[in-house]
Design an enzyme around this catalytic site. Structure first.
Site, PDB file in Angstrom:
ATOM      1  N   GLY A  70       0.821  -1.205   0.000  1.00  0.00           N
ATOM      2  CA  GLY A  70       0.000   0.000   0.000  1.00  0.00           C
ATOM      3  C   GLY A  70       0.858   1.259   0.000  1.00  0.00           C
ATOM      4  N   ASN A 145      -6.656   4.544  10.062  1.00  0.00           N
ATOM      5  CA  ASN A 145      -6.161   3.264  10.584  1.00  0.00           C
ATOM      6  C   ASN A 145      -5.963   3.260  12.089  1.00  0.00           C
ATOM      7  OD1 ASN A 145      -3.895   5.047   9.808  1.00  0.00           O
ATOM      8  ND2 ASN A 145      -2.656   3.417  10.698  1.00  0.00           N
ATOM      9  N   GLN A 175      -7.432   0.362   4.747  1.00  0.00           N
ATOM     10  CA  GLN A 175      -8.282  -0.192   5.817  1.00  0.00           C
ATOM     11  C   GLN A 175      -9.756  -0.266   5.400  1.00  0.00           C
ATOM     12  OE1 GLN A 175      -7.188  -1.632   8.444  1.00  0.00           O
ATOM     13  NE2 GLN A 175      -5.115  -0.825   8.703  1.00  0.00           N
ATOM     14  N   SER A 194      -4.229  -2.779  -0.202  1.00  0.00           N
ATOM     15  CA  SER A 194      -3.180  -3.714   0.201  1.00  0.00           C
ATOM     16  C   SER A 194      -3.778  -5.080   0.489  1.00  0.00           C
ATOM     17  CB  SER A 194      -2.481  -3.168   1.449  1.00  0.00           C
ATOM     18  OG  SER A 194      -1.600  -4.130   1.965  1.00  0.00           O
ATOM     19  N   ALA A 195      -3.007  -6.130   0.183  1.00  0.00           N
ATOM     20  CA  ALA A 195      -3.532  -7.493   0.297  1.00  0.00           C
ATOM     21  C   ALA A 195      -3.548  -8.033   1.719  1.00  0.00           C
ATOM     22  CB  ALA A 195      -2.703  -8.427  -0.589  1.00  0.00           C
ATOM     23  N   HIS A 196      -2.490  -7.724   2.472  1.00  0.00           N
ATOM     24  CA  HIS A 196      -2.339  -8.466   3.739  1.00  0.00           C
ATOM     25  C   HIS A 196      -3.281  -7.984   4.843  1.00  0.00           C
ATOM     26  CE1 HIS A 196       0.191  -5.710   6.335  1.00  0.00           C
ATOM     27  NE2 HIS A 196       0.257  -5.104   5.174  1.00  0.00           N
ATOM     28  N   CYS A 317       6.741   2.561  19.215  1.00  0.00           N
ATOM     29  CA  CYS A 317       7.417   1.957  20.363  1.00  0.00           C
ATOM     30  C   CYS A 317       8.688   2.722  20.683  1.00  0.00           C
ATOM     31  CB  CYS A 317       7.767   0.510  20.069  1.00  0.00           C
ATOM     32  SG  CYS A 317       6.325  -0.455  19.719  1.00  0.00           S
TER      33      CYS A 317
END
Lengths: 375, 386
Positions: A70, A145, A175, A194-196, A317
């Site tokens: 994406g 997202n 999304q 996007s595929a995943h 993070c």
């Protein structure tokens, strides 16, 4: 282990994996090759392309360019379309768009960022006020997202075009694709998917492009994808993408209402004394984002994982960036800013799982409050 | 004629009767550094020779040698016979084609029929004949061709000295425990002590669930980078989260870091004693942060009896960063991470903590129990097998 971070990535659909396997074994051919195997594979890629396109767009008006993800689709669109003047986007974009817009400054294009409402959707009027005769591109995420808020891109695209018919309108639909009932309207020129995120494999994305819109490629070479994206096609990923989408679109409406019920169940089972909800009720049913008061999302995430549930956080993070750019732009108050948790669902999510997740989150938050109290 | 690398060592020659010990450790370290690359290592008088290696990997071998503490310098050269024809051919091979030069002969084999001066003149004359663009300058030549006539009928011929990293062979100066945080300073401190021959064991404090596994992974990466010099990549971690919670709950907020550091020192000392460590090593630099004032250091130091070595104490941050870049740990060190010290960081940490007040506040804690708990959280990673 209960996995509720499906907005980050989701378990590949078994059917999609099955669909991919022949192209890793006997059908390994290069689709550009002129012998039998190559021609066969080329034809199957063409069918997958047509199918994916038909899911949300009119095949006569749009074409589909496969990319590696994406982010590549977003980058291709942005750096092609924003060539001069200014480009307008929102403060709630995925990093693939937001960072590309920041980079536009170095290309002599002025990036403009429209503010967000509290739920993460764009302030449409503010965005429109940024559009002028020098605007070459407007980019607006379809589903935020981080919060799950849905932007009404069809209406906004229409309003943008009536103000400046020459500028291009694009949307990051990563999304939204396969999760929202939606078709591209003529004012939307470019749309990234996007595929995943829907059960396909990582390493496959696509950019839908209205016919007639001219793009400049990021990758030059053998002229694949109509010259817009060179490089041998990721055949197994493309076939898996089509298989995953097929399943997703068949069950789209039933999943929508099922997950909406779960989202609300989860939301109401969370301890209101600790968590406040950020996601809107009319957002995607696949995402519920909440924030815990005076607690850190990352620490909560680890304590929730100890209880057998994986959830996402709203922050990077890093102690240097403990808060999320998007959540900050939503105007979330200081005491909640670091405590963001994102629950995101998939077709595999069950009612028991969302109830267990709520209990895990409540208990983890209570433990953290007790452990960090001053006597 | 065979390509060889000649290695000369630093400081070991200053040693007396225990020189053999230093040489043995040095050669073990050289072998470790060259592990996985085809080679033979020979000990000559006062130097080492790497031979029988794959010439296409010469650069890689040199790079590895350049990281071994104790290497003063090294040269890529040729090993050949001692006939004049062989010396001529080797000298021609190593000598640049133009500029000023001289020949410098050293004869370990004093029975060799020609003197050093004769060899200098004959080989120099030959090189002049072969390369008209060369010119002799015995005072300040651009190039020197060295002939080293060995006693075993071979000669080493080379023309350049590359500087080694210096220092003492790791393992000849005892064992220390490095308190490694994940920042810029502590890996540099470990490097400095390894350079003086110390074996460095790494100890990292984390604060799960307040710090994440990413921080631990980062320290593992630093340990691997440091191991390129120290040849030891064992990392031990201890969890201090409960200690921090207790300090936060019961003690004056401004002493959070001061008290935590006292625990860290105590834990490090106990760990050191359990593995035969003889000292603690920290990356402290005077005045760099609140806990590194002389009062802060005094407060931490008061709880241990092992010496605490602080090789960076007089260094500016800029100097530490320069060293960090040189040894290659900087890029990893600056990746974002969560330091356990920042978890309960007070707004105004005590800059000059009074020892009596620190001890009074610490009296509110069950130090022995907290120590036992933290020691029980010990995890050990051997990263050399990766």
């Amino acid at each position: 282990m209960i996995y509720l971070d499906n907005a980050a990535t989701t378990r590949p659909d078994e059917g999609a994996v099955e669909a991919a396997l022949p192209y890793l074994h006997e059908k390994f051919f290069n689709p550009s090759a002129l012998y039998g195997g190559g021609v066969l594979v080329h034809e199957e890629v063409r069918r997958a392309r047509e199918f994916l396109l038909s899911c949300i767009a009119d095949k006569a008006r749009y074409e589909l360019i496969f990319t590696s993800c994406g982010s590549e689709a977003d980058n291709t669109a942005i750096f092609s379309a924003a060539r001069r003047g200014n480009a307008v986007t929102s403060a709630g974009e995925h990093a693939a768009v937001y960072q590309s817009f920041t980079e536009l400054k170095n290309c002599g294009v002025e990036p403009r960022f429209a503010p967000l409402k509290g739920d993460g959707s764009v302030d449409g009027e503010a965005l429109l006020s940024l559009v002028d005769e020098k605007t070459t591109l407007v980019s607006l995420v379809h589903v935020n997202n981080e919060t799950g808020a849905v932007n009404d891109i069809a209406s906004i695209a229409k309003a943008v075009k009536s103000k400046n018919p020459r500028c291009l309108f694009m949307s990051d639909g990563v999304q939204a694709f396969g999760k929202l009932l939606f078709r591209l309207t003529p004012e939307i020129d470019l749309y990234a998917i996007s595929a995943h995120k829907i059960g396909g494999l990582k390493g496959t994305g696509a950019l839908l492009k209205r016919k007639g819109v001219s793009l400049s490629p990021l990758i030059f070479g053998g002229g694949q994808e109509g010259g817009f994206r060179s490089g041998t096609e990721n055949v197994f990923g493309i076939l898996a993408f089509a298989a995953a989408a097929k399943k997703k679109f068949m069950t789209l409406e039933s999943e929508f209402s099922r997950l909406k019920t779960y989202r609300e169940q989860l939301s109401s089972a969370l301890d209101k004394g600790i968590f406040t909800r950020i996601s809107p009720k009319d957002g995607t049913p696949y995402i519920l984002t909440v924030a815990a008061k005076n607690l850190r999302g990352e620490i909560l995430q680890r304590l929730i994982e100890e209880r057998g549930v994986i959830v996402g956080t709203g922050s990077a993070c890093s102690s240097k960036h403990p808060t999320s750019r998007v959540i900050t732009a939503c105007g979330v108050t200081k005491e909640y800013l670091q405590g963001v948790l994102r629950f995101s669902f998939s077709p595999a999510t069950t009612e028991e799982e969302v109830i267990a997740a709520a209990e895990a989150a409540n208990s983890a938050a209570r433990e953290l409050i007790a452990r960090t109290a001053r006597s | 004629m065979e390509k060889v690398i000649i290695i000369r060592y630093a400081e070991i020659h200053l040693k007396g009767k225990n020189r053999g010990y230093f040489e043995r450790v040095f050669s073990v370290n050289l072998e470790r550094a060259l592990k996985g690359l085809k080679h033979e290592l020979h000990r000559l008088s006062g130097r080492y020779l790497v031979a029988c290696f794959d010439e296409s990997r010469t650069e890689e071998i040199c790079e590895r040698i350049s990281r071994v503490f104790g290497v003063h310098s090294y040269s890529v050269g040729l090993s050949t016979g001692t006939s004049m024809g062989e010396l001529f051919a080797a000298a021609k091979e190593v000598c640049p084609k133009e500029g000023t030069f001289k020949v410098d002969t050293h004869r370990a084999d004093k029975k060799y029929p020609k003197t050093s001066m004769q060899l200098n003149a004959e080989v120099g004359g030959y090189l002049l004949d072969q390369n008209p663009a060369l010119k002799v300058d015995v005072h300040a030549p651009q190039h020197t061709v060295f002939l080293d006539i060995r006693e075993n009928g071979t000669a080493l011929v080379f023309s350049a000295f590359e500087a080694g990293v210096g220092g003492m062979p790791v393992g000849t100066s005892g064992k220390g425990v490095l308190l490694i945080s994940g920042g810029i300073d502590s890996p540099v401190a470990g490097y400095m002590m390894a350079k003086r021959g110390m074996s460095v064991e790494l100890l990292h404090f984390h604060s799960y669930p307040y710090t994440n596994d990413g921080a631990k992974e980062k320290v593992k990466e630093l340990a691997r980078e440091l191991a390129r010099f120290s040849h030891s990549a064992r990392l031990t971690t201890l969890n201090v989260a409960h200690i921090q919670e207790e300090i936060h709950a019961k003690c004056a907020a401004e002493l959070n870091v001061t008290l935590l550091r006292r625990f860290m020192y105590r834990l490090a000392e106990r760990f050191a004693r359990s593995i035969g460590g003889q000292c603690l090593i920290t990356g402290e630099s005077l005045g760099q942060v609140a806990s590194q004032t002389i009062e802060g250091i005094t407060s931490s130091n008061a709880v241990v009896t092992l010496p605490v070595l602080r090789p960076l104490i007089g260094f500016d941050k800029d100097e530490i960063i320069t060293l960090s870049r040189k040894i290659g740990t900087y890029e990893t060190s600056v990746l974002p991470y969560e330091d356990c010290c920042t978890v309960f960081l007070p707004e105004f940490p005590a800059i000059k903590p009074k020892l009596s007040f620190v001890e009074e506040e610490e009296g509110k804690l069950d130090v022995a129990r907290l120590m036992e708990e933290a020691m029980a959280s010990r995890e050990v990673y051997d990263l050399s097998e990766d």
